[in-house]
Design a protein around this motif. Sequence first.
Motif, PDB file in Angstrom:
ATOM      1  N   ALA A 193       0.838  -1.203   0.000  1.00 35.20           N
ATOM      2  CA  ALA A 193       0.000   0.000   0.000  1.00 35.20           C
ATOM      3  C   ALA A 193       0.876   1.257   0.000  1.00 35.20           C
ATOM      4  CB  ALA A 193      -0.921   0.007   1.221  1.00 35.20           C
ATOM      5  N   LEU A 194       1.973   1.229   0.753  1.00 37.20           N
ATOM      6  CA  LEU A 194       2.880   2.374   0.787  1.00 37.20           C
ATOM      7  C   LEU A 194       3.552   2.558  -0.569  1.00 37.20           C
ATOM      8  CD1 LEU A 194       4.411   4.607   2.255  1.00 37.20           C
ATOM      9  CD2 LEU A 194       6.024   2.871   3.079  1.00 37.20           C
TER      10      LEU A 194
ATOM     11  N   LEU B 279       1.742   9.343  -6.061  1.00 38.94           N
ATOM     12  CA  LEU B 279       2.250  10.691  -5.838  1.00 38.94           C
ATOM     13  C   LEU B 279       3.282  11.068  -6.903  1.00 38.94           C
ATOM     14  CD1 LEU B 279       2.675  10.732  -1.951  1.00 38.94           C
ATOM     15  CD2 LEU B 279       0.991  11.999  -3.298  1.00 38.94           C
ATOM     16  N   GLY B 280       4.206  10.161  -7.175  1.00 36.71           N
ATOM     17  CA  GLY B 280       5.218  10.436  -8.187  1.00 36.71           C
ATOM     18  C   GLY B 280       4.619  10.600  -9.565  1.00 36.71           C
ATOM     19  N   GLY B 281       3.672   9.713  -9.919  1.00 37.50           N
ATOM     20  CA  GLY B 281       3.024   9.804 -11.220  1.00 37.50           C
ATOM     21  C   GLY B 281       2.218  11.082 -11.366  1.00 37.50           C
TER      22      GLY B 281
ATOM     23  N   VAL C 242      12.204  16.389  -6.731  1.00 40.42           N
ATOM     24  CA  VAL C 242      10.911  15.743  -6.480  1.00 40.42           C
ATOM     25  C   VAL C 242      10.621  14.674  -7.532  1.00 40.42           C
ATOM     26  CG1 VAL C 242       8.420  16.132  -6.351  1.00 40.42           C
ATOM     27  CG2 VAL C 242       9.972  17.735  -5.267  1.00 40.42           C
ATOM     28  N   THR C 243      10.931  14.955  -8.805  1.00 40.26           N
ATOM     29  CA  THR C 243      10.683  13.977  -9.856  1.00 40.26           C
ATOM     30  C   THR C 243      11.418  12.679  -9.565  1.00 40.26           C
ATOM     31  OG1 THR C 243      10.369  15.698 -11.530  1.00 40.26           O
ATOM     32  CG2 THR C 243      10.915  13.502 -12.328  1.00 40.26           C
ATOM     33  N   ASN C 244      12.665  12.777  -9.132  1.00 43.85           N
ATOM     34  CA  ASN C 244      13.444  11.568  -8.850  1.00 43.85           C
ATOM     35  C   ASN C 244      13.073  10.957  -7.502  1.00 43.85           C
ATOM     36  OD1 ASN C 244      16.073  10.151  -7.709  1.00 43.85           O
ATOM     37  ND2 ASN C 244      16.200  10.131  -9.937  1.00 43.85           N
ATOM     38  N   ALA C 245      12.923  11.797  -6.476  1.00 45.79           N
ATOM     39  CA  ALA C 245      12.700  11.277  -5.123  1.00 45.79           C
ATOM     40  C   ALA C 245      11.357  10.574  -4.983  1.00 45.79           C
ATOM     41  CB  ALA C 245      12.792  12.414  -4.103  1.00 45.79           C
ATOM     42  N   LEU C 246      10.347  10.979  -5.780  1.00 42.71           N
ATOM     43  CA  LEU C 246       9.026  10.361  -5.671  1.00 42.71           C
ATOM     44  C   LEU C 246       8.890   9.105  -6.534  1.00 42.71           C
ATOM     45  CD1 LEU C 246       6.480  13.331  -5.497  1.00 42.71           C
ATOM     46  CD2 LEU C 246       7.228  11.796  -3.681  1.00 42.71           C
ATOM     47  N   ASN C 247       9.992   8.617  -7.072  1.00 43.23           N
ATOM     48  CA  ASN C 247       9.961   7.368  -7.827  1.00 43.23           C
ATOM     49  C   ASN C 247      10.279   6.214  -6.877  1.00 43.23           C
ATOM     50  OD1 ASN C 247      10.191   5.232  -9.570  1.00 43.23           O
ATOM     51  ND2 ASN C 247      12.029   5.976 -10.600  1.00 43.23           N
TER      52      ASN C 247
ATOM     53  N   LEU D 185       4.367   9.464 -19.413  1.00 42.65           N
ATOM     54  CA  LEU D 185       5.041   8.834 -18.282  1.00 42.65           C
ATOM     55  C   LEU D 185       4.220   8.969 -17.003  1.00 42.65           C
ATOM     56  CD1 LEU D 185       8.719   9.997 -18.929  1.00 42.65           C
ATOM     57  CD2 LEU D 185       7.929   7.639 -18.873  1.00 42.65           C
ATOM     58  N   GLY D 186       3.658  10.152 -16.791  1.00 41.31           N
ATOM     59  CA  GLY D 186       2.836  10.358 -15.602  1.00 41.31           C
ATOM     60  C   GLY D 186       1.609   9.472 -15.594  1.00 41.31           C
ATOM     61  N   LEU D 187       0.944   9.358 -16.749  1.00 42.85           N
ATOM     62  CA  LEU D 187      -0.235   8.491 -16.837  1.00 42.85           C
ATOM     63  C   LEU D 187       0.120   7.040 -16.559  1.00 42.85           C
ATOM     64  CD1 LEU D 187      -2.083   9.990 -19.949  1.00 42.85           C
ATOM     65  CD2 LEU D 187      -2.896   9.974 -17.581  1.00 42.85           C
ATOM     66  N   VAL D 188       1.248   6.595 -17.106  1.00 41.54           N
ATOM     67  CA  VAL D 188       1.671   5.210 -16.869  1.00 41.54           C
ATOM     68  C   VAL D 188       1.924   4.980 -15.379  1.00 41.54           C
ATOM     69  CG1 VAL D 188       3.543   3.554 -17.253  1.00 41.54           C
ATOM     70  CG2 VAL D 188       2.627   4.848 -19.175  1.00 41.54           C
ATOM     71  N   LEU D 189       2.612   5.938 -14.741  1.00 39.11           N
ATOM     72  CA  LEU D 189       2.919   5.805 -13.326  1.00 39.11           C
ATOM     73  C   LEU D 189       1.658   5.840 -12.456  1.00 39.11           C
ATOM     74  CD1 LEU D 189       6.102   8.068 -13.067  1.00 39.11           C
ATOM     75  CD2 LEU D 189       6.007   5.583 -12.844  1.00 39.11           C
ATOM     76  N   VAL D 190       0.678   6.647 -12.869  1.00 42.85           N
ATOM     77  CA  VAL D 190      -0.571   6.744 -12.100  1.00 42.85           C
ATOM     78  C   VAL D 190      -1.434   5.501 -12.296  1.00 42.85           C
ATOM     79  CG1 VAL D 190      -2.767   7.969 -11.948  1.00 42.85           C
ATOM     80  CG2 VAL D 190      -0.633   9.262 -11.985  1.00 42.85           C
ATOM     81  N   LEU D 191      -1.519   5.008 -13.547  1.00 41.75           N
ATOM     82  CA  LEU D 191      -2.402   3.885 -13.842  1.00 41.75           C
ATOM     83  C   LEU D 191      -1.847   2.554 -13.348  1.00 41.75           C
ATOM     84  CD1 LEU D 191      -3.568   4.825 -17.469  1.00 41.75           C
ATOM     85  CD2 LEU D 191      -4.877   5.010 -15.315  1.00 41.75           C
ATOM     86  N   GLU D 192      -0.525   2.433 -13.298  1.00 44.23           N
ATOM     87  CA  GLU D 192       0.074   1.150 -12.915  1.00 44.23           C
ATOM     88  C   GLU D 192      -0.372   0.675 -11.536  1.00 44.23           C
ATOM     89  OE1 GLU D 192       4.510  -0.871 -12.482  1.00 44.23           O
ATOM     90  OE2 GLU D 192       4.242   0.952 -13.662  1.00 44.23           O
ATOM     91  N   PRO D 193      -0.293   1.521 -10.474  1.00 49.33           N
ATOM     92  CA  PRO D 193      -0.746   1.048  -9.182  1.00 49.33           C
ATOM     93  C   PRO D 193      -2.257   0.858  -9.095  1.00 49.33           C
ATOM     94  CG  PRO D 193      -0.122   3.353  -9.047  1.00 49.33           C
ATOM     95  CD  PRO D 193       0.308   2.861 -10.388  1.00 49.33           C
ATOM     96  N   LEU D 194      -3.015   1.614  -9.908  1.00 45.12           N
ATOM     97  CA  LEU D 194      -4.465   1.464  -9.881  1.00 45.12           C
ATOM     98  C   LEU D 194      -4.915   0.136 -10.492  1.00 45.12           C
ATOM     99  CD1 LEU D 194      -5.567   5.071 -10.944  1.00 45.12           C
ATOM    100  CD2 LEU D 194      -5.540   4.084  -8.647  1.00 45.12           C
ATOM    101  N   ARG D 195      -4.119  -0.398 -11.437  1.00 45.69           N
ATOM    102  CA  ARG D 195      -4.462  -1.666 -12.073  1.00 45.69           C
ATOM    103  C   ARG D 195      -3.998  -2.855 -11.269  1.00 45.69           C
ATOM    104  NH1 ARG D 195      -2.323  -0.550 -18.109  1.00 45.69           N
ATOM    105  NH2 ARG D 195      -0.470  -0.173 -16.855  1.00 45.69           N
ATOM    106  N   SER D 196      -3.060  -2.641 -10.344  1.00 48.84           N
ATOM    107  CA  SER D 196      -2.523  -3.777  -9.574  1.00 48.84           C
ATOM    108  C   SER D 196      -3.389  -4.095  -8.362  1.00 48.84           C
ATOM    109  CB  SER D 196      -1.102  -3.441  -9.122  1.00 48.84           C
ATOM    110  OG  SER D 196      -1.088  -2.294  -8.307  1.00 48.84           O
TER     111      SER D 196
END
Length: 214
Positions: free
Chosen positions: A68-69, A76-78, A124-129, A203-214
Motif C-alpha cells: 500500500a505504501l 504521488l510520483g506519477g 521531487v521527480t526523482n525522489a518520488l519514484n 510517463l505520468g499516466l503510466v505511473l498513475v495507472l500502474e498502481p491502480l491496475r494492480s
Amino acid sequence: MDAQLIAFTGVAAGMVAMPGADFTVVVRNALVSRRAGLACALGIAGGLLIHTALAVAGVAAVLTAVPALFRTLQLLGGAYVLYLGLRTLRPSVRPGEPGPAAAPYGAGTGDTGRRARPLRQGFVTNALNPKAPVTFLSLLPQFVPAGSPAMPRTLLLALIVVALALVWFPAVALLVDRLGRWLRGPRAARAVAGLTGGALTVLGLVLVLEPLRS
C-alpha cells in the motif's frame, strides 16, 4: 579496479542514461536556461542520493513489504510527473502563451523561488519514484564480493551512481543549452514543449495507472 566494480559502473551508467522522466525534466529546464538545466540536474542527483542512502540502510525493503505504501508513492510520483507534463503542454495548445523557453530565467517577481524551482523539480521527480530504491536494493548486493564487508562496498556503489548522475544530467543540460538558439525560437519552442510535455504526460499516466491496475 576489480571486474565487479567495472561491471557495476557499466550497468549503473545504462540505468542513469536511460530516457525517462528525469531526462525529460532536465531538457525542459535547460530550454529555459543553462542555469535552470544544471539546477534541475543537481536536484535529480540529490534524489538519487536519497534513494541510494535508503537502499544502503535497507529501508527500501519496507516498500516491498508494504504494498500500500509503495502504491501510494507511485501515485504521488506519477501525479507530479503528470502535472509537469500538462504544464509543459499548455503553451503548445495555447499558442498565445509564452513557452517554457520564452521567459528569462529568474525574471520578474519572486526570483529566489524561480531559481529554486528547477532544483526542486529535479529532486521531487526523482525522489518520488519508489521503484528506484527497490531497484538499488536488488542491484547493489549483486556486486558485493562474498566475504567482504557489505556496508563500505555498498556505499561505494551508491556513490558511483550519484557520480554518474552528476556527469550525465549536467552534460544533457549543457548540450540542450548549446542547441538552445535553434530550439528557443517560437515555433521550435512550441514543438519542443509539445514533445517534452507529451513525454512527461504519458510517463505520468503510466505511473498513475500502474498502481491502480494492480
